[in-house]
Design a protein around this motif. Structure first.
Motif, mmCIF file in Angstrom:
data_model
loop_
_atom_site.group_PDB
_atom_site.id
_atom_site.type_symbol
_atom_site.label_atom_id
_atom_site.label_comp_id
_atom_site.label_asym_id
_atom_site.label_seq_id
_atom_site.Cartn_x
_atom_site.Cartn_y
_atom_site.Cartn_z
ATOM 1 N N PRO A 106 0.818 -1.226 0.000
ATOM 2 C CA PRO A 106 0.000 0.000 0.000
ATOM 3 C C PRO A 106 0.848 1.271 0.000
ATOM 4 O O PRO A 106 0.538 2.234 -0.704
ATOM 5 N N HIS A 107 1.928 1.271 0.765
ATOM 6 C CA HIS A 107 2.819 2.435 0.816
ATOM 7 C C HIS A 107 3.520 2.642 -0.530
ATOM 8 O O HIS A 107 3.650 3.779 -0.996
ATOM 9 N N LEU A 108 3.938 1.549 -1.166
ATOM 10 C CA LEU A 108 4.579 1.660 -2.478
ATOM 11 C C LEU A 108 3.623 2.255 -3.495
ATOM 12 O O LEU A 108 4.005 3.128 -4.288
ATOM 13 N N LEU A 109 2.377 1.790 -3.493
ATOM 14 C CA LEU A 109 1.392 2.329 -4.439
ATOM 15 C C LEU A 109 1.176 3.818 -4.229
ATOM 16 O O LEU A 109 1.062 4.572 -5.201
ATOM 17 N N ASP A 110 1.112 4.251 -2.971
ATOM 18 C CA ASP A 110 0.960 5.686 -2.695
ATOM 19 C C ASP A 110 2.131 6.479 -3.248
ATOM 20 O O ASP A 110 1.946 7.534 -3.858
ATOM 21 N N ASN A 111 3.356 5.977 -3.034
ATOM 22 C CA ASN A 111 4.541 6.675 -3.542
ATOM 23 C C ASN A 111 4.561 6.734 -5.060
ATOM 24 O O ASN A 111 4.976 7.731 -5.643
ATOM 25 N N VAL A 112 4.112 5.680 -5.694
ATOM 26 C CA VAL A 112 4.079 5.648 -7.158
ATOM 27 C C VAL A 112 3.005 6.593 -7.683
ATOM 28 O O VAL A 112 3.255 7.392 -8.580
ATOM 29 N N ALA A 113 1.811 6.505 -7.116
ATOM 30 C CA ALA A 113 0.679 7.279 -7.638
ATOM 31 C C ALA A 113 0.805 8.767 -7.347
ATOM 32 O O ALA A 113 0.568 9.590 -8.231
ATOM 33 N N THR A 114 1.173 9.128 -6.121
ATOM 34 C CA THR A 114 1.182 10.544 -5.763
ATOM 35 C C THR A 114 2.561 11.182 -5.864
ATOM 36 O O THR A 114 2.667 12.361 -6.170
ATOM 37 N N GLY A 115 3.605 10.405 -5.616
ATOM 38 C CA GLY A 115 4.951 10.961 -5.642
ATOM 39 C C GLY A 115 5.695 10.697 -6.930
ATOM 40 O O GLY A 115 6.823 11.122 -7.100
ATOM 41 N N HIS A 116 5.056 9.967 -7.836
ATOM 42 C CA HIS A 116 5.651 9.623 -9.134
ATOM 43 C C HIS A 116 7.007 8.930 -8.990
ATOM 44 O O HIS A 116 7.889 9.107 -9.820
ATOM 45 N N GLN A 117 7.143 8.135 -7.920
ATOM 46 C CA GLN A 117 8.335 7.314 -7.751
ATOM 47 C C GLN A 117 8.304 6.188 -8.775
ATOM 48 O O GLN A 117 7.244 5.709 -9.151
ATOM 49 N N VAL A 118 9.460 5.761 -9.218
ATOM 50 C CA VAL A 118 9.592 4.582 -10.069
ATOM 51 C C VAL A 118 10.180 3.500 -9.178
ATOM 52 O O VAL A 118 11.208 3.707 -8.536
ATOM 53 N N ILE A 119 9.511 2.360 -9.123
ATOM 54 C CA ILE A 119 9.916 1.284 -8.213
ATOM 55 C C ILE A 119 10.161 0.014 -9.004
ATOM 56 O O ILE A 119 9.336 -0.381 -9.827
ATOM 57 N N THR A 120 11.292 -0.622 -8.741
ATOM 58 C CA THR A 120 11.619 -1.905 -9.341
ATOM 59 C C THR A 120 11.441 -2.983 -8.290
ATOM 60 O O THR A 120 11.899 -2.832 -7.156
ATOM 61 N N VAL A 121 10.771 -4.062 -8.684
ATOM 62 C CA VAL A 121 10.570 -5.207 -7.792
ATOM 63 C C VAL A 121 11.189 -6.418 -8.460
ATOM 64 O O VAL A 121 10.850 -6.753 -9.596
ATOM 65 N N GLN A 122 12.104 -7.069 -7.741
ATOM 66 C CA GLN A 122 12.727 -8.276 -8.272
ATOM 67 C C GLN A 122 11.976 -9.479 -7.727
ATOM 68 O O GLN A 122 11.874 -9.664 -6.519
ATOM 69 N N GLY A 123 11.434 -10.282 -8.631
ATOM 70 C CA GLY A 123 10.667 -11.450 -8.257
ATOM 71 C C GLY A 123 11.537 -12.598 -7.784
ATOM 72 O O GLY A 123 12.769 -12.556 -7.887
ATOM 73 N N ALA A 124 10.885 -13.631 -7.276
ATOM 74 C CA ALA A 124 11.581 -14.810 -6.771
ATOM 75 C C ALA A 124 12.391 -15.486 -7.873
ATOM 76 O O ALA A 124 13.419 -16.103 -7.610
ATOM 77 N N ASN A 125 11.933 -15.378 -9.111
ATOM 78 C CA ASN A 125 12.640 -15.996 -10.233
ATOM 79 C C ASN A 125 13.694 -15.062 -10.829
ATOM 80 O O ASN A 125 14.207 -15.314 -11.907
ATOM 81 N N HIS A 126 13.978 -13.964 -10.117
ATOM 82 C CA HIS A 126 14.988 -12.976 -10.501
ATOM 83 C C HIS A 126 14.586 -12.121 -11.688
ATOM 84 O O HIS A 126 15.398 -11.363 -12.199
ATOM 85 N N GLU A 127 13.350 -12.235 -12.157
ATOM 86 C CA GLU A 127 12.840 -11.314 -13.165
ATOM 87 C C GLU A 127 12.349 -10.069 -12.439
ATOM 88 O O GLU A 127 11.806 -10.149 -11.342
ATOM 89 N N SER A 128 12.531 -8.922 -13.037
ATOM 90 C CA SER A 128 12.120 -7.674 -12.399
ATOM 91 C C SER A 128 10.948 -7.051 -13.131
ATOM 92 O O SER A 128 10.791 -7.229 -14.343
ATOM 93 N N VAL A 129 10.159 -6.303 -12.375
ATOM 94 C CA VAL A 129 9.077 -5.504 -12.940
ATOM 95 C C VAL A 129 9.257 -4.080 -12.440
ATOM 96 O O VAL A 129 9.918 -3.840 -11.424
ATOM 97 N N VAL A 130 8.678 -3.135 -13.153
ATOM 98 C CA VAL A 130 8.770 -1.733 -12.777
ATOM 99 C C VAL A 130 7.361 -1.215 -12.539
ATOM 100 O O VAL A 130 6.468 -1.431 -13.362
ATOM 101 N N LEU A 131 7.176 -0.537 -11.416
ATOM 102 C CA LEU A 131 5.899 0.094 -11.109
ATOM 103 C C LEU A 131 6.033 1.582 -11.384
ATOM 104 O O LEU A 131 6.939 2.241 -10.872
ATOM 105 N N ILE A 132 5.130 2.107 -12.216
ATOM 106 C CA ILE A 132 5.055 3.546 -12.467
ATOM 107 C C ILE A 132 3.590 3.942 -12.418
ATOM 108 O O ILE A 132 2.697 3.109 -12.583
ATOM 109 N N SER A 133 3.330 5.217 -12.212
ATOM 110 C CA SER A 133 1.949 5.682 -12.162
ATOM 111 C C SER A 133 1.311 5.590 -13.542
ATOM 112 O O SER A 133 1.996 5.610 -14.568
ATOM 113 N N LYS A 134 0.004 5.512 -13.564
ATOM 114 C CA LYS A 134 -0.722 5.464 -14.832
ATOM 115 C C LYS A 134 -0.485 6.752 -15.620
ATOM 116 O O LYS A 134 -0.304 6.706 -16.834
#
Length: 73
Positions: free
Chosen positions: A14-42
């Motif tokens: 929930p905190h990450l989503l707030d930072n992405v949506a309101t603060g326009h932070q770019v967040i990288t999440v590394q999955g268990a299989n070592h593949e990464s995804v990037v969260l950005i605001s719509k």
């Protein structure tokens, strides 16, 4: 850009989503299989994907489209 493991992201989602949506932070999440995804605001995604122009809106979803994770989980 902030980087998190999958487990860290889950614990703070929930905190990450707030930072992405309101603060326009770019967040990288590394999955268990070592593949990464990037969260950005719509808004940021729309700006990137349309070259800075406002994204067109659709009156309705395309046929057969759904917005749930039934087939994924």
């Amino acid at each position: 850009m902030l980087n998190f493991s999958y487990e860290e992201a889950l614990q703070n989602f929930p905190h990450l989503l707030d930072n992405v949506a309101t603060g326009h932070q770019v967040i990288t999440v590394q999955g268990a299989n070592h593949e990464s995804v990037v969260l950005i605001s719509k808004d940021d995604f729309d700006s990137i994907s349309t070259g800075g122009r406002p994204a067109p809106t659709l009156a309705a979803s395309p046929p057969g489209a759904n917005n749930n994770l039934d087939g994924w989980l």
